[in-house]
Write a protein that holds these residues in place. Sequence first.
Motif, PDB file in Angstrom:
ATOM      1  N   ILE A 172     -38.225  14.153 -14.380  1.00 20.45           N
ATOM      2  CA  ILE A 172     -36.979  14.414 -15.091  1.00 20.45           C
ATOM      3  C   ILE A 172     -36.527  15.857 -14.940  1.00 20.45           C
ATOM      4  CG2 ILE A 172     -35.895  14.465 -17.381  1.00 20.45           C
ATOM      5  CD1 ILE A 172     -37.780  12.171 -18.185  1.00 20.45           C
ATOM      6  N   THR A 173     -35.240  16.037 -14.673  1.00 18.94           N
ATOM      7  CA  THR A 173     -34.555  17.325 -14.749  1.00 18.94           C
ATOM      8  C   THR A 173     -33.430  17.177 -15.765  1.00 18.94           C
ATOM      9  OG1 THR A 173     -35.065  18.023 -12.492  1.00 18.94           O
ATOM     10  CG2 THR A 173     -33.076  18.935 -13.461  1.00 18.94           C
ATOM     11  N   LEU A 174     -33.126  18.240 -16.483  1.00 17.67           N
ATOM     12  CA  LEU A 174     -32.084  18.207 -17.510  1.00 17.67           C
ATOM     13  C   LEU A 174     -30.920  19.115 -17.122  1.00 17.67           C
ATOM     14  CD1 LEU A 174     -34.307  18.464 -20.726  1.00 17.67           C
ATOM     15  CD2 LEU A 174     -33.383  16.385 -19.670  1.00 17.67           C
ATOM     16  N   ASP A 175     -29.709  18.642 -17.388  1.00 18.71           N
ATOM     17  CA  ASP A 175     -28.483  19.381 -17.111  1.00 18.71           C
ATOM     18  C   ASP A 175     -27.642  19.377 -18.384  1.00 18.71           C
ATOM     19  OD1 ASP A 175     -25.981  20.282 -16.332  1.00 18.71           O
ATOM     20  OD2 ASP A 175     -25.733  18.868 -14.688  1.00 18.71           O
ATOM     21  N   PRO A 176     -27.372  20.555 -18.976  1.00 16.09           N
ATOM     22  CA  PRO A 176     -26.601  20.584 -20.232  1.00 16.09           C
ATOM     23  C   PRO A 176     -25.147  20.183 -20.068  1.00 16.09           C
ATOM     24  CG  PRO A 176     -27.020  22.810 -19.463  1.00 16.09           C
ATOM     25  CD  PRO A 176     -27.836  21.896 -18.593  1.00 16.09           C
ATOM     26  N   ASN A 193     -28.094  30.650 -23.595  1.00 10.17           N
ATOM     27  CA  ASN A 193     -29.311  30.113 -24.204  1.00 10.17           C
ATOM     28  C   ASN A 193     -29.990  29.053 -23.337  1.00 10.17           C
ATOM     29  OD1 ASN A 193     -29.317  31.309 -27.124  1.00 10.17           O
ATOM     30  ND2 ASN A 193     -27.213  30.632 -26.778  1.00 10.17           N
ATOM     31  N   LEU A 194     -29.732  29.086 -22.041  1.00 15.52           N
ATOM     32  CA  LEU A 194     -30.224  28.056 -21.140  1.00 15.52           C
ATOM     33  C   LEU A 194     -31.740  27.926 -21.176  1.00 15.52           C
ATOM     34  CD1 LEU A 194     -28.849  26.087 -19.154  1.00 15.52           C
ATOM     35  CD2 LEU A 194     -29.246  27.774 -17.343  1.00 15.52           C
ATOM     36  N   SER A 195     -32.429  29.036 -21.335  1.00 13.28           N
ATOM     37  CA  SER A 195     -33.899  29.010 -21.306  1.00 13.28           C
ATOM     38  C   SER A 195     -34.487  28.167 -22.429  1.00 13.28           C
ATOM     39  CB  SER A 195     -34.454  30.431 -21.390  1.00 13.28           C
ATOM     40  OG  SER A 195     -34.078  31.044 -22.607  1.00 13.28           O
ATOM     41  N   GLU A 196     -33.730  27.951 -23.506  1.00 10.45           N
ATOM     42  CA  GLU A 196     -34.258  27.161 -24.616  1.00 10.45           C
ATOM     43  C   GLU A 196     -34.576  25.722 -24.216  1.00 10.45           C
ATOM     44  OE1 GLU A 196     -32.605  27.311 -28.479  1.00 10.45           O
ATOM     45  OE2 GLU A 196     -31.855  29.370 -28.269  1.00 10.45           O
ATOM     46  N   PHE A 197     -33.897  25.221 -23.187  1.00 14.11           N
ATOM     47  CA  PHE A 197     -34.130  23.841 -22.774  1.00 14.11           C
ATOM     48  C   PHE A 197     -35.457  23.667 -22.035  1.00 14.11           C
ATOM     49  CE2 PHE A 197     -29.432  24.113 -23.117  1.00 14.11           C
ATOM     50  CZ  PHE A 197     -29.272  23.179 -24.139  1.00 14.11           C
ATOM     51  N   HIS A 198     -36.113  24.774 -21.717  1.00 13.76           N
ATOM     52  CA  HIS A 198     -37.428  24.671 -21.081  1.00 13.76           C
ATOM     53  C   HIS A 198     -38.501  24.190 -22.061  1.00 13.76           C
ATOM     54  CE1 HIS A 198     -37.005  25.787 -16.926  1.00 13.76           C
ATOM     55  NE2 HIS A 198     -36.216  26.800 -17.245  1.00 13.76           N
ATOM     56  N   GLU A 199     -38.159  24.110 -23.328  1.00 18.24           N
ATOM     57  CA  GLU A 199     -39.144  23.618 -24.290  1.00 18.24           C
ATOM     58  C   GLU A 199     -39.537  22.165 -24.008  1.00 18.24           C
ATOM     59  OE1 GLU A 199     -36.905  21.945 -28.215  1.00 18.24           O
ATOM     60  OE2 GLU A 199     -36.764  24.111 -27.955  1.00 18.24           O
ATOM     61  N   PHE A 200     -38.733  21.456 -23.213  1.00 15.51           N
ATOM     62  CA  PHE A 200     -39.053  20.068 -22.874  1.00 15.51           C
ATOM     63  C   PHE A 200     -40.054  19.967 -21.729  1.00 15.51           C
ATOM     64  CE2 PHE A 200     -34.812  19.846 -24.822  1.00 15.51           C
ATOM     65  CZ  PHE A 200     -35.058  18.914 -25.816  1.00 15.51           C
ATOM     66  N   GLY A 201     -40.358  21.092 -21.085  1.00 15.08           N
ATOM     67  CA  GLY A 201     -41.351  21.093 -20.033  1.00 15.08           C
ATOM     68  C   GLY A 201     -40.888  20.498 -18.719  1.00 15.08           C
ATOM     69  N   GLY A 229     -16.673  34.316  -8.982  1.00 15.63           N
ATOM     70  CA  GLY A 229     -17.031  34.040 -10.371  1.00 15.63           C
ATOM     71  C   GLY A 229     -18.114  32.994 -10.474  1.00 15.63           C
ATOM     72  N   SER A 230     -18.029  31.973  -9.619  1.00 15.73           N
ATOM     73  CA  SER A 230     -19.028  30.908  -9.626  1.00 15.73           C
ATOM     74  C   SER A 230     -20.404  31.422  -9.204  1.00 15.73           C
ATOM     75  CB  SER A 230     -18.594  29.773  -8.697  1.00 15.73           C
ATOM     76  OG  SER A 230     -17.405  29.170  -9.151  1.00 15.73           O
ATOM     77  N   VAL A 231     -20.436  32.245  -8.170  1.00 13.42           N
ATOM     78  CA  VAL A 231     -21.708  32.813  -7.705  1.00 13.42           C
ATOM     79  C   VAL A 231     -22.315  33.701  -8.789  1.00 13.42           C
ATOM     80  CG1 VAL A 231     -22.769  34.351  -6.014  1.00 13.42           C
ATOM     81  CG2 VAL A 231     -21.091  32.647  -5.273  1.00 13.42           C
ATOM     82  N   THR A 232     -21.478  34.480  -9.459  1.00  9.87           N
ATOM     83  CA  THR A 232     -21.962  35.323 -10.560  1.00  9.87           C
ATOM     84  C   THR A 232     -22.563  34.472 -11.670  1.00  9.87           C
ATOM     85  OG1 THR A 232     -20.250  36.965 -10.070  1.00  9.87           O
ATOM     86  CG2 THR A 232     -21.310  37.097 -12.224  1.00  9.87           C
ATOM     87  N   ALA A 233     -21.878  33.401 -12.036  1.00  9.93           N
ATOM     88  CA  ALA A 233     -22.385  32.512 -13.085  1.00  9.93           C
ATOM     89  C   ALA A 233     -23.689  31.851 -12.656  1.00  9.93           C
ATOM     90  CB  ALA A 233     -21.332  31.452 -13.419  1.00  9.93           C
ATOM     91  N   ALA A 234     -23.800  31.498 -11.373  1.00  8.58           N
ATOM     92  CA  ALA A 234     -25.043  30.903 -10.872  1.00  8.58           C
ATOM     93  C   ALA A 234     -26.203  31.873 -11.020  1.00  8.58           C
ATOM     94  CB  ALA A 234     -24.875  30.486  -9.420  1.00  8.58           C
ATOM     95  N   LEU A 235     -25.986  33.148 -10.708  1.00  7.02           N
ATOM     96  CA  LEU A 235     -27.040  34.151 -10.868  1.00  7.02           C
ATOM     97  C   LEU A 235     -27.445  34.310 -12.327  1.00  7.02           C
ATOM     98  CD1 LEU A 235     -26.121  37.094  -8.467  1.00  7.02           C
ATOM     99  CD2 LEU A 235     -28.097  35.580  -8.341  1.00  7.02           C
ATOM    100  N   ILE A 236     -26.455  34.317 -13.216  1.00  8.14           N
ATOM    101  CA  ILE A 236     -26.759  34.415 -14.649  1.00  8.14           C
ATOM    102  C   ILE A 236     -27.580  33.214 -15.085  1.00  8.14           C
ATOM    103  CG2 ILE A 236     -25.752  34.427 -16.968  1.00  8.14           C
ATOM    104  CD1 ILE A 236     -23.325  35.903 -15.718  1.00  8.14           C
ATOM    105  N   ALA A 237     -27.213  32.024 -14.578  1.00  3.76           N
ATOM    106  CA  ALA A 237     -27.957  30.818 -14.933  1.00  3.76           C
ATOM    107  C   ALA A 237     -29.410  30.905 -14.475  1.00  3.76           C
ATOM    108  CB  ALA A 237     -27.286  29.590 -14.323  1.00  3.76           C
TER     109      ALA A 237
END
Length: 268
Positions: A172-176, A193-201, A229-237
């Motif tokens: 499983i992979t998760l996509d918000p 807060n993307l890192s919070e979804f790593h709590e699912f392992g 803008g998209s590339v910048t957002a990808a790096l932030i993600a």
Amino acid sequence: MVNKPIIMGVLNVTPDSFSDGGLFIKSSSAIAQAKIMVEEGAGIIDIGGESTRPGAPEVSVENELKRVMPVIEALSGNINVPISIDTSKPEVMQKAFEAGASIINDVNALRAEGAVEMAVSLRADVCLMHMQGTPRTMQNNPSYENVVSDIKVFFQERIDECQRAGMELRAITLDPGFGFGKNLGHNIALLKNLSEFHEFGVSILAGLSRKSMIGSLLGNKDVDSRMIGSVTAALIAVENGADIIRVHDVAETKDALTVWQQIKNFRG
């Protein structure tokens, strides 16, 4: 799924997707584009035959198969990266896997009747995306008590159902679901807060490429002016925990990730 972070290249075989709709409706064009994206650094090719832009009409199983099957069949065995099928329909999942796909990327998180069972029977890797409403209704005043917490509840419910059906957590992979039933504030909160979804392992996928949130942040720039803008957002993600980045601009994203990784890993 794969080594991380990885770039998932978007290949919409549709006439009406918000960014590249109509560009690759011919199978020959789609096949050529997929090969280009692999050369540029894509680690997954994500093929979709139904637009999920806001307000998009539904597509029949037959039409979706007509769009995606020639492309999957032509690419299977001819590219050295996994093929993902972007669909919510169990019938399309099955045919796509018979042709060579190995990943299901479902904006509906396997909620269609028979979808979970089909994914389990195919032993598929799956990406479960959160969407409030449907593509027809999702941007009609989306609301949450707390967008991150609410999506966590949704993800736990979907993971539980998948595991009850026999799916292993590692599949499983998760996509918000950036832009799928979210306003600009919701999207920014999810990205921060993307890192919070790593709590699912499990792995986390972020699909921000050329979306309206990028246009809004850049003063309402149109789709064709959102690459940087998209590339910048990808790096932030990635900085905030994304393992997979779903993008249209593969070469540019690859260059940005390469610079970011070399600086991050430099020991001077």
